[in-house]
Design a protein around this motif. Sequence first.
Motif, PDB file in Angstrom:
ATOM      1  N   LYS A   1       0.824  -1.202   0.000  1.00  0.00           N
ATOM      2  CA  LYS A   1       0.000   0.000   0.000  1.00  0.00           C
ATOM      3  C   LYS A   1       0.864   1.259   0.000  1.00  0.00           C
ATOM      4  N   ALA A   2       2.144   1.103   0.318  1.00  0.00           N
ATOM      5  CA  ALA A   2       3.095   2.216   0.271  1.00  0.00           C
ATOM      6  C   ALA A   2       4.502   1.621   0.250  1.00  0.00           C
ATOM      7  N   ILE A   3       5.446   2.409  -0.271  1.00  0.00           N
ATOM      8  CA  ILE A   3       6.840   1.977  -0.367  1.00  0.00           C
ATOM      9  C   ILE A   3       7.739   3.042   0.238  1.00  0.00           C
ATOM     10  N   LYS A   4       8.685   2.594   1.047  1.00  0.00           N
ATOM     11  CA  LYS A   4       9.750   3.481   1.543  1.00  0.00           C
ATOM     12  C   LYS A   4      11.049   3.061   0.850  1.00  0.00           C
ATOM     13  N   ILE A   5      11.773   4.008   0.295  1.00  0.00           N
ATOM     14  CA  ILE A   5      13.077   3.733  -0.308  1.00  0.00           C
ATOM     15  C   ILE A   5      14.137   4.428   0.530  1.00  0.00           C
ATOM     16  N   GLY A   6      15.154   3.687   0.892  1.00  0.00           N
ATOM     17  CA  GLY A   6      16.252   4.230   1.661  1.00  0.00           C
ATOM     18  C   GLY A   6      17.541   4.210   0.875  1.00  0.00           C
ATOM     19  N   MET A   7      18.514   3.442   1.354  1.00  0.00           N
ATOM     20  CA  MET A   7      19.852   3.442   0.770  1.00  0.00           C
ATOM     21  C   MET A   7      19.873   2.821  -0.627  1.00  0.00           C
ATOM     22  N   VAL A   8      20.183   3.651  -1.614  1.00  0.00           N
ATOM     23  CA  VAL A   8      20.361   3.219  -3.005  1.00  0.00           C
ATOM     24  C   VAL A   8      21.698   3.797  -3.443  1.00  0.00           C
ATOM     25  N   ASN A   9      22.759   2.988  -3.391  1.00  0.00           N
ATOM     26  CA  ASN A   9      24.105   3.559  -3.547  1.00  0.00           C
ATOM     27  C   ASN A   9      24.828   3.137  -4.820  1.00  0.00           C
ATOM     28  N   GLN A  10      24.099   2.513  -5.776  1.00  0.00           N
ATOM     29  CA  GLN A  10      24.736   2.121  -7.031  1.00  0.00           C
ATOM     30  C   GLN A  10      23.863   2.569  -8.204  1.00  0.00           C
ATOM     31  N   PRO A  11      24.461   3.122  -9.277  1.00  0.00           N
ATOM     32  CA  PRO A  11      23.680   3.605 -10.420  1.00  0.00           C
ATOM     33  C   PRO A  11      22.772   2.547 -11.028  1.00  0.00           C
ATOM     34  N   GLU A  12      23.262   1.308 -11.150  1.00  0.00           N
ATOM     35  CA  GLU A  12      22.453   0.259 -11.773  1.00  0.00           C
ATOM     36  C   GLU A  12      21.221  -0.085 -10.949  1.00  0.00           C
ATOM     37  N   VAL A  13      21.306   0.122  -9.625  1.00  0.00           N
ATOM     38  CA  VAL A  13      20.153  -0.131  -8.765  1.00  0.00           C
ATOM     39  C   VAL A  13      19.091   0.942  -8.982  1.00  0.00           C
ATOM     40  N   VAL A  14      19.530   2.189  -9.136  1.00  0.00           N
ATOM     41  CA  VAL A  14      18.596   3.269  -9.438  1.00  0.00           C
ATOM     42  C   VAL A  14      17.815   2.941 -10.703  1.00  0.00           C
ATOM     43  N   GLU A  15      18.509   2.479 -11.729  1.00  0.00           N
ATOM     44  CA  GLU A  15      17.870   2.183 -13.006  1.00  0.00           C
ATOM     45  C   GLU A  15      16.862   1.042 -12.883  1.00  0.00           C
ATOM     46  N   VAL A  16      17.211   0.006 -12.129  1.00  0.00           N
ATOM     47  CA  VAL A  16      16.293  -1.119 -11.930  1.00  0.00           C
ATOM     48  C   VAL A  16      15.032  -0.675 -11.195  1.00  0.00           C
ATOM     49  N   LEU A  17      15.211   0.097 -10.128  1.00  0.00           N
ATOM     50  CA  LEU A  17      14.058   0.551  -9.354  1.00  0.00           C
ATOM     51  C   LEU A  17      13.159   1.456 -10.186  1.00  0.00           C
ATOM     52  N   ALA A  18      13.767   2.384 -10.916  1.00  0.00           N
ATOM     53  CA  ALA A  18      12.977   3.311 -11.725  1.00  0.00           C
ATOM     54  C   ALA A  18      12.202   2.564 -12.813  1.00  0.00           C
ATOM     55  N   LYS A  19      12.864   1.642 -13.477  1.00  0.00           N
ATOM     56  CA  LYS A  19      12.222   0.879 -14.553  1.00  0.00           C
ATOM     57  C   LYS A  19      11.016   0.102 -14.035  1.00  0.00           C
ATOM     58  N   THR A  20      11.147  -0.455 -12.839  1.00  0.00           N
ATOM     59  CA  THR A  20      10.071  -1.285 -12.287  1.00  0.00           C
ATOM     60  C   THR A  20       8.965  -0.442 -11.661  1.00  0.00           C
ATOM     61  N   LEU A  21       9.331   0.520 -10.838  1.00  0.00           N
ATOM     62  CA  LEU A  21       8.330   1.249 -10.065  1.00  0.00           C
ATOM     63  C   LEU A  21       7.488   2.190 -10.908  1.00  0.00           C
ATOM     64  N   LYS A  22       7.977   2.601 -12.067  1.00  0.00           N
ATOM     65  CA  LYS A  22       7.160   3.475 -12.911  1.00  0.00           C
ATOM     66  C   LYS A  22       5.913   2.746 -13.436  1.00  0.00           C
ATOM     67  N   ARG A  23       5.898   1.433 -13.312  1.00  0.00           N
ATOM     68  CA  ARG A  23       4.725   0.662 -13.719  1.00  0.00           C
ATOM     69  C   ARG A  23       3.670   0.600 -12.614  1.00  0.00           C
ATOM     70  N   TYR A  24       3.977   1.179 -11.444  1.00  0.00           N
ATOM     71  CA  TYR A  24       3.050   1.156 -10.306  1.00  0.00           C
ATOM     72  C   TYR A  24       2.839   2.575  -9.769  1.00  0.00           C
ATOM     73  N   PRO A  25       2.333   3.478 -10.604  1.00  0.00           N
ATOM     74  CA  PRO A  25       2.214   4.887 -10.186  1.00  0.00           C
ATOM     75  C   PRO A  25       1.194   5.116  -9.073  1.00  0.00           C
ATOM     76  N   HIS A  26       0.331   4.135  -8.812  1.00  0.00           N
ATOM     77  CA  HIS A  26      -0.695   4.293  -7.776  1.00  0.00           C
ATOM     78  C   HIS A  26      -0.151   4.045  -6.368  1.00  0.00           C
ATOM     79  N   ILE A  27       1.058   3.491  -6.250  1.00  0.00           N
ATOM     80  CA  ILE A  27       1.621   3.204  -4.930  1.00  0.00           C
ATOM     81  C   ILE A  27       2.426   4.410  -4.446  1.00  0.00           C
TER      82      ILE A  27
END
Length: 276
Positions: free
Chosen positions: A76-102
């Motif tokens: 029902k909600a997501i908290k994002i904390g430590m993201v310290n690698q560029p490739e991780v940012v890209e993975v999260l962005a690619k996936t989470l943009k498909r869930y704009p309602h969260i």
Amino acid sequence: MVKKYIPVLSIAGSDSGGGAGIQADLKTFAALGCYGMTVITATTAQNTQGVRDIFPIPAAHIEAQLMAILEDIPPKAIKIGMVNQPEVVEVLAKTLKRYPHIPIVFDPVMVATSGDRLIADGTVSLLKEQLFPLATMITPNLDEAAVLTGYQVDSVEKMHQAGKDILAMQCKAVLIKGGHLFTPTIYDILFQQYKSKQSYESPYIPTKNLHGTGCTLSSAIAAELAKGYTLKKAVEKARIYVHGAIESGKDIQTGQGNGPLNHFYNPENQIIHEVE
């Protein structure tokens, strides 16, 4: 009718000392009556005295963790904390943009309480470009605001300026946390697009047991958003919770350095909803 818990997801690093990161988030979710889940982005070797080592989790495994959660227990909600690698940012962005309602609360963890830097060079610009636009709110402290803006944020006046500047970085809302000013009154300021800013105040509590405060606040806001509260109300309720956790844990010794909050000083019962 089917009975369900309120699920909340933390995407963050693991703190082996138990005071911050994933561990603090899970304690907070449980204390506020929510069902906590995790995607671990890195493990750390740390205790109350500082960070000794960071081991980043491969981006492919982070994606596997995230998809396992989203496909079976949508949060029902997501908290994002430590993201310290560029490739991780890209993975999260690619996936989470498909869930704009969260709703997403992004705590841009860059510097530990001990002063240790926790983010790789080159990652900050990617955070701004790819994760900031997806987040419901960004929650930087003064050190993180300085990294994002490029100037020292060391007064309430500078907090106002930083909030406006960070809000212009494709953000929907920004909560500038002023705890590091160590003034008698702690000010946090909420900036939202097309809305008046909101200032929150609380008395300063003298204690060294502040490890994980930022993680706890952001995860508490996520939990309150998951329950259906507005952003303004979620911040208000989360700050009350964090203040109580600091107050009740201020004199408890855990380790030899900066101790944790008392997350379970007033736990709520697990919240169960009935849905069709």
